[in-house]
Design a protein around this motif. Structure first.
Motif, PDB file in Angstrom:
ATOM      1  N   UNK A  62     -21.031  12.873 -21.495  1.00  0.00           N
ATOM      2  CA  UNK A  62     -21.699  13.646 -22.123  1.00  0.00           C
ATOM      3  C   UNK A  62     -22.739  14.510 -21.450  1.00  0.00           C
ATOM      4  N   UNK A  63     -23.316  13.971 -20.540  1.00  0.00           N
ATOM      5  CA  UNK A  63     -24.335  14.325 -19.431  1.00  0.00           C
ATOM      6  C   UNK A  63     -23.731  15.296 -18.465  1.00  0.00           C
ATOM      7  N   UNK A  64     -22.247  15.096 -18.198  1.00  0.00           N
ATOM      8  CA  UNK A  64     -21.684  15.919 -17.039  1.00  0.00           C
ATOM      9  C   UNK A  64     -21.774  17.418 -17.008  1.00  0.00           C
ATOM     10  N   UNK A  65     -21.738  17.940 -18.447  1.00  0.00           N
ATOM     11  CA  UNK A  65     -21.815  19.456 -18.322  1.00  0.00           C
ATOM     12  C   UNK A  65     -23.368  19.928 -17.940  1.00  0.00           C
ATOM     13  N   UNK A  66     -24.312  18.925 -18.153  1.00  0.00           N
ATOM     14  CA  UNK A  66     -25.824  19.404 -17.883  1.00  0.00           C
ATOM     15  C   UNK A  66     -25.885  19.276 -16.411  1.00  0.00           C
ATOM     16  N   UNK A  67     -25.052  18.261 -15.659  1.00  0.00           N
ATOM     17  CA  UNK A  67     -25.237  18.236 -14.248  1.00  0.00           C
ATOM     18  C   UNK A  67     -24.449  19.250 -13.510  1.00  0.00           C
ATOM     19  N   UNK A  68     -23.354  19.724 -14.173  1.00  0.00           N
ATOM     20  CA  UNK A  68     -22.828  21.066 -13.666  1.00  0.00           C
ATOM     21  C   UNK A  68     -23.526  22.327 -13.685  1.00  0.00           C
ATOM     22  N   UNK A  69     -24.313  22.509 -14.856  1.00  0.00           N
ATOM     23  CA  UNK A  69     -25.309  23.498 -15.014  1.00  0.00           C
ATOM     24  C   UNK A  69     -26.361  23.547 -13.988  1.00  0.00           C
ATOM     25  N   UNK A  70     -26.979  22.333 -13.888  1.00  0.00           N
ATOM     26  CA  UNK A  70     -28.050  22.075 -12.896  1.00  0.00           C
ATOM     27  C   UNK A  70     -27.626  22.389 -11.463  1.00  0.00           C
ATOM     28  N   UNK A  71     -26.066  21.968 -10.962  1.00  0.00           N
ATOM     29  CA  UNK A  71     -25.728  22.288  -9.656  1.00  0.00           C
ATOM     30  C   UNK A  71     -25.321  23.802  -9.380  1.00  0.00           C
ATOM     31  N   UNK A  72     -25.279  24.499 -10.411  1.00  0.00           N
ATOM     32  CA  UNK A  72     -24.566  25.724 -10.622  1.00  0.00           C
ATOM     33  C   UNK A  72     -25.613  26.760  -9.942  1.00  0.00           C
ATOM     34  N   UNK A  73     -27.153  26.755  -9.814  1.00  0.00           N
ATOM     35  CA  UNK A  73     -27.975  27.674  -8.916  1.00  0.00           C
ATOM     36  C   UNK A  73     -27.626  27.396  -7.505  1.00  0.00           C
ATOM     37  N   UNK A  74     -27.634  26.015  -6.786  1.00  0.00           N
ATOM     38  CA  UNK A  74     -27.242  25.816  -5.459  1.00  0.00           C
ATOM     39  C   UNK A  74     -25.982  26.279  -5.015  1.00  0.00           C
ATOM     40  N   UNK A  75     -24.851  26.138  -5.912  1.00  0.00           N
ATOM     41  CA  UNK A  75     -23.441  26.805  -5.661  1.00  0.00           C
ATOM     42  C   UNK A  75     -23.662  28.328  -5.570  1.00  0.00           C
ATOM     43  N   UNK A  76     -24.395  28.862  -6.354  1.00  0.00           N
ATOM     44  CA  UNK A  76     -24.396  30.235  -6.363  1.00  0.00           C
ATOM     45  C   UNK A  76     -24.971  30.901  -5.253  1.00  0.00           C
ATOM     46  N   UNK A  77     -26.324  30.277  -4.746  1.00  0.00           N
ATOM     47  CA  UNK A  77     -26.870  30.418  -3.664  1.00  0.00           C
ATOM     48  C   UNK A  77     -26.040  30.397  -2.421  1.00  0.00           C
ATOM     49  N   UNK A  78     -25.457  29.055  -2.287  1.00  0.00           N
ATOM     50  CA  UNK A  78     -24.314  28.741  -0.993  1.00  0.00           C
ATOM     51  C   UNK A  78     -23.559  29.915  -0.930  1.00  0.00           C
ATOM     52  N   UNK A  79     -22.872  30.266  -2.234  1.00  0.00           N
ATOM     53  CA  UNK A  79     -21.912  31.188  -2.000  1.00  0.00           C
ATOM     54  C   UNK A  79     -22.357  32.684  -1.602  1.00  0.00           C
ATOM     55  N   UNK A  80     -23.573  32.904  -2.121  1.00  0.00           N
ATOM     56  CA  UNK A  80     -24.003  34.169  -1.440  1.00  0.00           C
ATOM     57  C   UNK A  80     -24.421  34.251   0.060  1.00  0.00           C
ATOM     58  N   UNK A  81     -25.128  33.039   0.273  1.00  0.00           N
ATOM     59  CA  UNK A  81     -25.399  33.000   1.710  1.00  0.00           C
ATOM     60  C   UNK A  81     -24.171  33.278   2.691  1.00  0.00           C
ATOM     61  N   UNK A  82     -22.988  32.637   2.111  1.00  0.00           N
ATOM     62  CA  UNK A  82     -21.803  32.669   3.005  1.00  0.00           C
ATOM     63  C   UNK A  82     -21.229  34.046   3.091  1.00  0.00           C
ATOM     64  N   UNK A  83     -21.394  34.718   2.035  1.00  0.00           N
ATOM     65  CA  UNK A  83     -21.107  35.947   1.863  1.00  0.00           C
ATOM     66  C   UNK A  83     -21.574  37.114   2.751  1.00  0.00           C
ATOM     67  N   UNK A  84     -22.990  36.672   2.974  1.00  0.00           N
ATOM     68  CA  UNK A  84     -23.766  37.598   3.930  1.00  0.00           C
ATOM     69  C   UNK A  84     -23.700  37.132   5.392  1.00  0.00           C
ATOM     70  N   UNK A  85     -22.675  35.978   5.835  1.00  0.00           N
ATOM     71  CA  UNK A  85     -22.380  35.981   7.150  1.00  0.00           C
ATOM     72  C   UNK A  85     -21.861  37.095   7.791  1.00  0.00           C
ATOM     73  N   UNK A  86     -22.346  37.029   9.226  1.00  0.00           N
ATOM     74  CA  UNK A  86     -21.922  38.461   9.733  1.00  0.00           C
ATOM     75  C   UNK A  86     -20.427  38.360  10.380  1.00  0.00           C
TER      76      UNK A  86
END
Length: 288
Positions: A45-69
């Motif tokens: 039951x809590x697993x969707x909340x855990x996915x939502x909580x980890x989503x900002x970190x995944x978005x930031x990580x993905x954005x940082x990778x895209x800005x690699x030179x």
């Protein structure tokens, strides 16, 4: 005369009732394991909340990778190409040694270790309990994960699965104070038991005789005893030995090979005698 507002039980009474109920529930859970299925349902039951909580970190990580030179990507590509070439050469040597080892085992009548199934999983969350070293990964019962399953990173053993939900699982790390693992010294096969210290970078070797042939820097690998961890995986290196004759045993500490405080991608293992087998249809991150 009826009053508009009535007072219920006092705060002390409520606290005493809550404590009694808590103690009863803890006793029932510990003694009869009566809430095992409830834990699984709550975890799912809590697993969707855990996915939502980890989503900002995944978005930031993905954005940082895209800005690699572009230059950095070229350098990484060259480094990985050289590393792949080096690993290919080592793999050729490994295959030759494995074939020779299998022939020797056949001659000696020793059973040949069967290959294990593997699956990649990713860190979802870290338990914030300061007295327990646990993490949550994004594979669960639908992927065939089971309690007691071995978890590795790219360097060595990380820990084992302690709770399984439908889509995620909880991992107990090697360094947790409640965890123990049987090991052997890769140099001379001396058998040892390593307990967690509660610190990411330290394991404690219990009941080591003063006369034991161990040295600082010795590599410790899983011994396979207990049928929990498969044999031969790197686990720790001995970092400190204090032989005080006033104590019954030597005081020995080791450092885990795995970087327990820097985990991201992990590997789950399924030996042939595992209670379940991996459901490869649920993931495209399986490893041959």
């Amino acid at each position: 005369m009826n009053t508009m507002f009535t007072r219920g039980p006092s705060i002390v009474s409520r606290l005493a009732l809550a404590l009694v109920v808590s103690v009863v529930l803890i006793f029932v859970d510990h003694k009869y394991d009566g809430f095992a299925s409830v834990k699984v349902y709550l975890n799912s039951l809590v697993s969707p909340l855990q996915y939502i909580a980890s989503l900002p970190g995944q978005i930031l990580s993905s954005s940082a990778e895209k800005f690699s030179t572009h230059k950095k990507l070229l350098e990484d590509n060259e480094h990985l190409t050289l590393q792949a070439l080096s690993m290919s050469e080592k793999l050729q040597q490994f295959e030759l040694l494995k074939a020779e080892n299998d022939r020797l085992r056949t001659l000696l009548g020793s059973p040949i270790s069967a290959p294990v199934q593997k699956m990649v999983t990713e860190l979802m969350a870290v338990d914030n309990n300061p007295f327990s070293l646990q993490i949550i990964v994004d594979k669960g019962a639908i992927n065939g994960v089971y309690e007691g399953q071995t978890v590795l990173d790219d360097k060595g053993i990380v820990g084992q699965i302690m709770e399984v939900g439908s889509t995620n699982s909880r991992v107990l790390l090697l360094a947790d104070i409640t965890h123990a693992i049987p090991l052997r010294n890769a140099r001379n096969n001396v058998q040892l038991i390593a307990n967690g210290s509660g610190q990411f970078n330290e394991l404690i070797l219990e009941h080591v005789a003063h006369s034991a042939d161990i040295q600082v820097g010795d590599l410790l690998v899983s011994s396979g005893l207990g049928n929990i961890f498969p044999e031969g995986y790197p686990t720790a290196t001995i970092t400190s030995i204090v032989r005080d004759e006033s104590r019954p045993f030597a005081q020995v500490t080791a450092t885990p090979i795995a970087q327990l405080d820097r985990l991201r991608y992990l590997l789950l293992l399924w030996p042939d005698d595992a209670p379940t087998q991996p459901n490869l249809q649920q993931t495209d991150q399986s490893v041959n």
